[in-house]
Scaffold this motif. Structure first.
Motif, mmCIF file in Angstrom:
data_model
loop_
_atom_site.group_PDB
_atom_site.id
_atom_site.type_symbol
_atom_site.label_atom_id
_atom_site.label_comp_id
_atom_site.label_asym_id
_atom_site.label_seq_id
_atom_site.Cartn_x
_atom_site.Cartn_y
_atom_site.Cartn_z
ATOM 1 N N PRO A 1 0.804 -1.227 0.000
ATOM 2 C CA PRO A 1 0.000 0.000 0.000
ATOM 3 C C PRO A 1 0.835 1.275 0.000
ATOM 4 O O PRO A 1 1.902 1.327 0.611
ATOM 5 C CB PRO A 1 -0.810 -0.115 1.300
ATOM 6 C CG PRO A 1 -0.003 -1.015 2.173
ATOM 7 C CD PRO A 1 0.654 -1.992 1.245
ATOM 8 N N ASN A 2 0.360 2.278 -0.706
ATOM 9 C CA ASN A 2 0.931 3.619 -0.641
ATOM 10 C C ASN A 2 -0.226 4.611 -0.566
ATOM 11 O O ASN A 2 -1.404 4.217 -0.641
ATOM 12 C CB ASN A 2 1.835 3.897 -1.850
ATOM 13 C CG ASN A 2 1.109 3.723 -3.174
ATOM 14 O OD1 ASN A 2 -0.030 4.178 -3.340
ATOM 15 N ND2 ASN A 2 1.746 3.065 -4.133
ATOM 16 N N LYS A 3 0.078 5.879 -0.394
ATOM 17 C CA LYS A 3 -0.977 6.878 -0.183
ATOM 18 C C LYS A 3 -1.960 6.937 -1.345
ATOM 19 O O LYS A 3 -3.176 7.064 -1.144
ATOM 20 C CB LYS A 3 -0.336 8.252 0.040
ATOM 21 C CG LYS A 3 0.385 8.396 1.369
ATOM 22 C CD LYS A 3 0.940 9.796 1.550
ATOM 23 C CE LYS A 3 1.642 9.948 2.891
ATOM 24 N NZ LYS A 3 2.202 11.319 3.075
ATOM 25 N N LYS A 4 -1.449 6.836 -2.566
ATOM 26 C CA LYS A 4 -2.332 6.922 -3.730
ATOM 27 C C LYS A 4 -3.276 5.728 -3.811
ATOM 28 O O LYS A 4 -4.463 5.869 -4.107
ATOM 29 C CB LYS A 4 -1.495 7.032 -5.007
ATOM 30 C CG LYS A 4 -0.764 8.355 -5.144
ATOM 31 C CD LYS A 4 0.016 8.437 -6.451
ATOM 32 C CE LYS A 4 0.707 9.784 -6.595
ATOM 33 N NZ LYS A 4 1.486 9.864 -7.864
ATOM 34 N N MET A 5 -2.746 4.535 -3.549
ATOM 35 C CA MET A 5 -3.595 3.344 -3.610
ATOM 36 C C MET A 5 -4.617 3.333 -2.479
ATOM 37 O O MET A 5 -5.751 2.883 -2.666
ATOM 38 C CB MET A 5 -2.751 2.073 -3.590
ATOM 39 C CG MET A 5 -2.083 1.774 -4.918
ATOM 40 S SD MET A 5 -1.449 0.083 -5.006
ATOM 41 C CE MET A 5 -0.794 0.089 -6.682
ATOM 42 N N VAL A 6 -4.231 3.814 -1.302
ATOM 43 C CA VAL A 6 -5.189 3.910 -0.199
ATOM 44 C C VAL A 6 -6.304 4.881 -0.568
ATOM 45 O O VAL A 6 -7.490 4.611 -0.311
ATOM 46 C CB VAL A 6 -4.491 4.347 1.102
ATOM 47 C CG1 VAL A 6 -5.520 4.673 2.184
ATOM 48 C CG2 VAL A 6 -3.544 3.256 1.600
ATOM 49 N N LYS A 7 -5.960 5.981 -1.201
ATOM 50 C CA LYS A 7 -6.971 6.942 -1.648
ATOM 51 C C LYS A 7 -7.904 6.296 -2.673
ATOM 52 O O LYS A 7 -9.125 6.464 -2.610
ATOM 53 C CB LYS A 7 -6.295 8.172 -2.266
ATOM 54 C CG LYS A 7 -7.283 9.224 -2.763
ATOM 55 C CD LYS A 7 -6.561 10.412 -3.392
ATOM 56 C CE LYS A 7 -7.564 11.427 -3.924
ATOM 57 N NZ LYS A 7 -6.874 12.574 -4.587
ATOM 58 N N ASN A 8 -7.339 5.548 -3.616
ATOM 59 C CA ASN A 8 -8.156 4.864 -4.613
ATOM 60 C C ASN A 8 -9.085 3.843 -3.947
ATOM 61 O O ASN A 8 -10.244 3.688 -4.344
ATOM 62 C CB ASN A 8 -7.266 4.145 -5.630
ATOM 63 C CG ASN A 8 -6.431 5.097 -6.461
ATOM 64 O OD1 ASN A 8 -6.723 6.280 -6.555
ATOM 65 N ND2 ASN A 8 -5.364 4.590 -7.050
ATOM 66 N N LEU A 9 -8.554 3.166 -2.933
ATOM 67 C CA LEU A 9 -9.353 2.183 -2.202
ATOM 68 C C LEU A 9 -10.502 2.852 -1.445
ATOM 69 O O LEU A 9 -11.623 2.325 -1.393
ATOM 70 C CB LEU A 9 -8.455 1.415 -1.235
ATOM 71 C CG LEU A 9 -9.099 0.247 -0.484
ATOM 72 C CD1 LEU A 9 -9.552 -0.838 -1.449
ATOM 73 C CD2 LEU A 9 -8.123 -0.339 0.529
ATOM 74 N N MET A 10 -10.238 4.009 -0.870
ATOM 75 C CA MET A 10 -11.283 4.751 -0.156
ATOM 76 C C MET A 10 -12.398 5.167 -1.117
ATOM 77 O O MET A 10 -13.590 5.078 -0.780
ATOM 78 C CB MET A 10 -10.676 5.985 0.527
ATOM 79 C CG MET A 10 -9.749 5.657 1.679
ATOM 80 S SD MET A 10 -8.895 7.111 2.357
ATOM 81 C CE MET A 10 -10.266 8.008 3.062
ATOM 82 N N GLU A 11 -12.039 5.599 -2.317
ATOM 83 C CA GLU A 11 -13.040 5.985 -3.307
ATOM 84 C C GLU A 11 -13.870 4.772 -3.730
ATOM 85 O O GLU A 11 -15.089 4.873 -3.899
ATOM 86 C CB GLU A 11 -12.353 6.609 -4.529
ATOM 87 C CG GLU A 11 -11.734 7.963 -4.253
ATOM 88 C CD GLU A 11 -11.035 8.538 -5.473
ATOM 89 O OE1 GLU A 11 -10.995 7.857 -6.524
ATOM 90 O OE2 GLU A 11 -10.521 9.675 -5.372
ATOM 91 N N PHE A 12 -13.206 3.638 -3.890
ATOM 92 C CA PHE A 12 -13.915 2.415 -4.239
ATOM 93 C C PHE A 12 -14.911 2.044 -3.142
ATOM 94 O O PHE A 12 -16.087 1.748 -3.412
ATOM 95 C CB PHE A 12 -12.914 1.282 -4.459
ATOM 96 C CG PHE A 12 -13.544 -0.082 -4.533
ATOM 97 C CD1 PHE A 12 -14.197 -0.496 -5.687
ATOM 98 C CD2 PHE A 12 -13.495 -0.950 -3.449
ATOM 99 C CE1 PHE A 12 -14.792 -1.756 -5.759
ATOM 100 C CE2 PHE A 12 -14.078 -2.215 -3.518
ATOM 101 C CZ PHE A 12 -14.725 -2.612 -4.676
ATOM 102 N N THR A 13 -14.451 2.046 -1.892
ATOM 103 C CA THR A 13 -15.302 1.653 -0.774
ATOM 104 C C THR A 13 -16.524 2.548 -0.646
ATOM 105 O O THR A 13 -17.636 2.072 -0.370
ATOM 106 C CB THR A 13 -14.500 1.687 0.546
ATOM 107 O OG1 THR A 13 -13.325 0.880 0.401
ATOM 108 C CG2 THR A 13 -15.329 1.156 1.697
ATOM 109 N N SER A 14 -16.335 3.843 -0.867
ATOM 110 C CA SER A 14 -17.450 4.784 -0.721
ATOM 111 C C SER A 14 -18.535 4.574 -1.774
ATOM 112 O O SER A 14 -19.699 4.913 -1.557
ATOM 113 C CB SER A 14 -16.940 6.226 -0.788
ATOM 114 O OG SER A 14 -16.447 6.527 -2.087
ATOM 115 N N SER A 15 -18.155 3.992 -2.912
ATOM 116 C CA SER A 15 -19.122 3.825 -4.012
ATOM 117 C C SER A 15 -19.634 2.390 -4.151
ATOM 118 O O SER A 15 -20.502 2.124 -4.985
ATOM 119 C CB SER A 15 -18.485 4.261 -5.339
ATOM 120 O OG SER A 15 -17.403 3.411 -5.681
#
Length: 260
Positions: A220-234
């Motif tokens: 994991p890195n900051k960008k992938m965590v951000k992408n994961l957060m966007e996925f989870t929210s949708s």
């Protein structure tokens, strides 16, 4: 001999990687590189470009652009997404190179998860859990009724505001046959737990889902965590799956759940 050049194109997760074989001398190592080192990419090759190239790998016997190790450090890749390697790079190191390139490309719109996946009614169902939870066991039990797509590593990428799973070319503990470059829409996430019972329970709290998913991120890195957060929210279809090693019961449980 005059310089010779050959282009090969690889499609992984919708990303087009151009492998350029550039010989300045007669060198049998190039033949070995094509036959052996590139063999794990056979299901992901394209006869010609299908889109704009996302990354270029130049395989060269010239030392002009190489470091002493024979390959540029990925942290020093320029904005043109190009790297130079020698044809005598070993297969393991070349696979790691492709995996690191994929990390870089996915940082804009996707991530990699430690997850297995099966195809059911044309859509993907992901199975996640800590090591030993049974990710491989679940897809093996479902195999025959529902085809396995991945065993332990799954690529998730956002394309045109939709999330898809892609197969990958890397070696897995339980190999998946006949991999493809297709994209598969994601239907359900199952966080699995071995049990004497067979049941599925909805997870409505998205923070709980996110916490579980973060634990399954590959490097994991900051960008992938951000992408994961966007996925989870949708994404809404997240569940706990309790199961035991019973092919018939598990297939029925999953099949009935998908039918709704």
């Amino acid at each position: 001999m005059a310089d010779s050049k050959k282009d090969k194109y690889i499609n992984v997760a919708g990303f087009l990687i151009n492998i350029i074989l550039k010989k300045t001398n007669e060198n049998k190592v190039f033949e070995s590189f094509e036959v052996n080192t590139l063999s794990f990419l056979k299901d992901f090759t394209c006869p010609s470009p299908i889109s704009d190239v996302d990354f270029m790998i130049e395989v060269t016997d010239s030392t002009l652009n190489l470091t002493e190790s024979g390959v540029l450090n990925l942290t020093k890749i320029n904005k043109k997404n190009r790297i130079y390697i020698t044809p005598n790079i070993d297969s393991f190191r070349f696979q790691m190179l492709i995996q690191n390139i994929l990390y870089k490309l996915l940082s804009k719109s996707g991530f990699l998860l430690h997850a297995s996946a099966s195809r059911i009614n044309g859509k993907v169902h992901l199975f996640l859990g800590k090591p030993g939870a049974g990710k491989s066991t679940v897809v093996n039990l479902l195999e025959g009724t529902f085809p396995a797509l991945t065993d332990d590593l799954s690529i998730i990428r956002k394309v045109k505001n939709k999330y898809f799973l892609y197969q990958h070319p890397f070696v897995e503990k339980n190999p998946i046959r006949d991999k493809t470059t297709e994209e598969y829409a994601i239907d359900n996430l199952f966080f699995i737990k071995k049990s004497r019972q067979f049941k599925i329970k909805s997870i409505h709290n998205k923070q709980i889902v996110l916490d579980k998913l973060i634990k399954q991120l590959v490097t994991p890195n900051k960008k992938m965590v951000k992408n994961l957060m966007e996925f989870t929210s949708s994404f809404d279809n997240s569940y706990l799956l309790y199961f035991a090693k019973d092919k018939k019961k598990l297939s029925k449980l999953i099949g009935d759940h998908v039918k709704g």
